[in-house]
Every structure is written in structure tokens, then in C-alpha cells.
Motif scaffolding. Structure first.
Motif, PDB file in Angstrom:
ATOM      1  N   ASN A  21     -16.525  -0.738 -37.940  1.00  0.00           N
ATOM      2  CA  ASN A  21     -17.810  -0.085 -37.675  1.00  0.00           C
ATOM      3  C   ASN A  21     -18.391  -0.577 -36.354  1.00  0.00           C
ATOM      4  OD1 ASN A  21     -17.837   1.260 -40.258  1.00  0.00           O
ATOM      5  ND2 ASN A  21     -18.259  -0.748 -41.137  1.00  0.00           N
ATOM      6  N   ILE A  22     -18.875   0.361 -35.546  1.00  0.00           N
ATOM      7  CA  ILE A  22     -19.484   0.029 -34.257  1.00  0.00           C
ATOM      8  C   ILE A  22     -20.825  -0.680 -34.481  1.00  0.00           C
ATOM      9  CG2 ILE A  22     -20.645   1.046 -32.235  1.00  0.00           C
ATOM     10  CD1 ILE A  22     -17.729   1.109 -31.811  1.00  0.00           C
ATOM     11  N   VAL A  23     -21.048  -1.712 -33.680  1.00  0.00           N
ATOM     12  CA  VAL A  23     -22.297  -2.452 -33.673  1.00  0.00           C
ATOM     13  C   VAL A  23     -22.754  -2.498 -32.211  1.00  0.00           C
ATOM     14  CG1 VAL A  23     -23.350  -4.713 -34.105  1.00  0.00           C
ATOM     15  CG2 VAL A  23     -21.531  -3.895 -35.610  1.00  0.00           C
ATOM     16  N   THR A  24     -24.020  -2.207 -31.949  1.00  0.00           N
ATOM     17  CA  THR A  24     -24.483  -2.308 -30.569  1.00  0.00           C
ATOM     18  C   THR A  24     -24.440  -3.772 -30.145  1.00  0.00           C
ATOM     19  OG1 THR A  24     -26.804  -2.590 -31.157  1.00  0.00           O
ATOM     20  CG2 THR A  24     -26.031  -0.319 -30.816  1.00  0.00           C
ATOM     21  N   LEU A  25     -24.173  -3.994 -28.886  1.00  0.00           N
ATOM     22  CA  LEU A  25     -24.104  -5.356 -28.378  1.00  0.00           C
ATOM     23  C   LEU A  25     -25.431  -6.085 -28.596  1.00  0.00           C
ATOM     24  CD1 LEU A  25     -21.715  -6.790 -27.202  1.00  0.00           C
ATOM     25  CD2 LEU A  25     -22.547  -6.254 -24.932  1.00  0.00           C
ATOM     26  N   GLU A  26     -26.535  -5.360 -28.439  1.00  0.00           N
ATOM     27  CA  GLU A  26     -27.855  -5.959 -28.619  1.00  0.00           C
ATOM     28  C   GLU A  26     -28.080  -6.460 -30.051  1.00  0.00           C
ATOM     29  OE1 GLU A  26     -27.859  -3.100 -25.253  1.00  0.00           O
ATOM     30  OE2 GLU A  26     -27.236  -2.917 -27.324  1.00  0.00           O
ATOM     31  N   SER A  27     -27.307  -5.941 -31.021  1.00  0.00           N
ATOM     32  CA  SER A  27     -27.440  -6.336 -32.424  1.00  0.00           C
ATOM     33  C   SER A  27     -26.560  -7.518 -32.808  1.00  0.00           C
ATOM     34  CB  SER A  27     -27.079  -5.165 -33.333  1.00  0.00           C
ATOM     35  OG  SER A  27     -27.919  -4.073 -33.078  1.00  0.00           O
ATOM     36  N   VAL A  28     -25.708  -7.970 -31.906  1.00  0.00           N
ATOM     37  CA  VAL A  28     -24.801  -9.087 -32.201  1.00  0.00           C
ATOM     38  C   VAL A  28     -25.631 -10.360 -32.368  1.00  0.00           C
ATOM     39  CG1 VAL A  28     -22.922 -10.503 -31.282  1.00  0.00           C
ATOM     40  CG2 VAL A  28     -22.850  -8.012 -31.028  1.00  0.00           C
ATOM     41  N   PRO A  29     -25.435 -11.103 -33.479  1.00  0.00           N
ATOM     42  CA  PRO A  29     -26.253 -12.295 -33.730  1.00  0.00           C
ATOM     43  C   PRO A  29     -25.803 -13.522 -32.911  1.00  0.00           C
ATOM     44  CG  PRO A  29     -24.768 -11.938 -35.563  1.00  0.00           C
ATOM     45  CD  PRO A  29     -24.576 -10.781 -34.619  1.00  0.00           C
ATOM     46  N   ASP A  30     -25.692 -13.324 -31.619  1.00  0.00           N
ATOM     47  CA  ASP A  30     -25.354 -14.394 -30.675  1.00  0.00           C
ATOM     48  C   ASP A  30     -25.973 -14.001 -29.339  1.00  0.00           C
ATOM     49  OD1 ASP A  30     -24.004 -15.812 -28.530  1.00  0.00           O
ATOM     50  OD2 ASP A  30     -22.481 -16.394 -29.983  1.00  0.00           O
TER      51      ASP A  30
END
Length: 162
Positions: A21-30
Motif C-alpha cells: 500500500n502506498i504511503v505518502t512520504l510526509e506520513s512516514v513516522p521518521d
């Protein structure tokens, strides 16, 4: 009278290196990835532990801990695939690399396999950022509006290079 022509940007498709599943980079918990400190791109929450080449190109670097790999496309884009978050501490446990620096690869060639359930247990997250690290070469990124991707098949982004 002379006419000055601007060189037309070349476009390059980046195919999904994982199924998930695609996750926006801004949503990555890092914050390093979310704030695009290493470059722009996307992330994938994988549903299986197989990483394939997202472009035709060359393997530039395989990290000794086997959790990340760097590639360079024929058009010069530099791509980092970072499997999971805080996976460096696994010291390669659960990862198997199938290529080495200098190898030429085609879209869909197997790069790394990993034990997804082990990464789920031992790492902060399985979210895998796919980053264009030489962002100075990018004129524009066009992200494809999809929620799920299939490794080696789904185009995730088209990059216009300068």
C-alpha cells in the motif's frame, strides 16, 4: 534572430519495488524521510518480503546491514530503497541480498528478500521509503494516484529530469 530552445525534460517511470500500500512520504513516522531530508519520493507498506528493481540501471550500493540499497537509472536518477524503519539495528538478520554493487538490473529483477514478520517484530515499522536522492536532477515528480501497488508492474511516479 536566434531562437533559444529550452531542452525538453526527459521523463522516467519508477515502478513499485514492493507489493503493498502506498504511503505518502510526509506520513512516514521518521522525520528524516517525512521532511524529505534525503530527497523526495514515496513509501510503501509492504505485504510481502520481496524487493525488485524499480528501474533499469545499476546497483550503486548495498548496505552491509542489507536493509537498504542504492540504484542509479540509465538517465542518472539515484534511488534509495530503505526497507522498514530502524531496521539497521537488525544487522542483516532476516534479509537476503541477491545483487551486488556494479550489477546491471532491469525493472522487476529481484534485489532483496526479507522476512516480513521478523521486520514487523524487530523494527519500528515495515514502511519502506523509496527516495530520489539526487533531487537537484528533478524538474517535476508526477505521482500516480493509486492505493496499492504490485512489485515490478505498477508505475508509482514519473520523474521529469532537468
Amino acid at each position: 534572430m536566434f531562437k533559444w530552445f529550452r531542452k525538453k525534460a526527459e521523463k522516467e517511470a519508477i515502478v513499485a519495488p514492493l507489493t503493498g500500500n502506498i504511503v505518502t512520504l510526509e506520513s512516514v513516522p521518521d522525520p528524516v524521510f517525512a521532511q524529505k531530508m534525503m530527497g523526495d519520493g514515496v513509501a510503501i507498506e509492504p505485504t510481502e518480503g520481496i524487493v525488485v528493481a524499480p528501474i533499469d540501471g545499476e546497483i550503486v550500493q548495498v548496505f552491509p546491514t542489507k536493509h537498504a540499497i542504492g540504484l542509479r537509472s540509465k538517465k542518472g536518477l539515484e534511488i534509495l530503497i530503505h526497507i522498514g524503519l530502524e531496521t539497521v539495528g537488525m544487522n542483516g538478520e532476516g534479509f537476503e541480498v541477491h545483487v551486488q554493487a556494479g550489477d546491471c538490473v532491469k525493472v522487476g529483477d529481484r534485489l532483496i528478500t526479507f522476512d516480513l514478520s521478523l521486520v514487523q517484530q524487530k523494527a519500528k515499522s515495515t514502511i519502506t521509503p523509496i527516495i530520489i536522492t539526487n533531487s537537484d536532477a528533478i524538474e517535476h515528480i508526477e505521482r500516480v494516484e493509486v492505493e496499492t501497488v504490485q512489485r515490478g508492474q505498477t508505475v508509482m511516479m514519473t520523474i521529469a529530469t532537468k
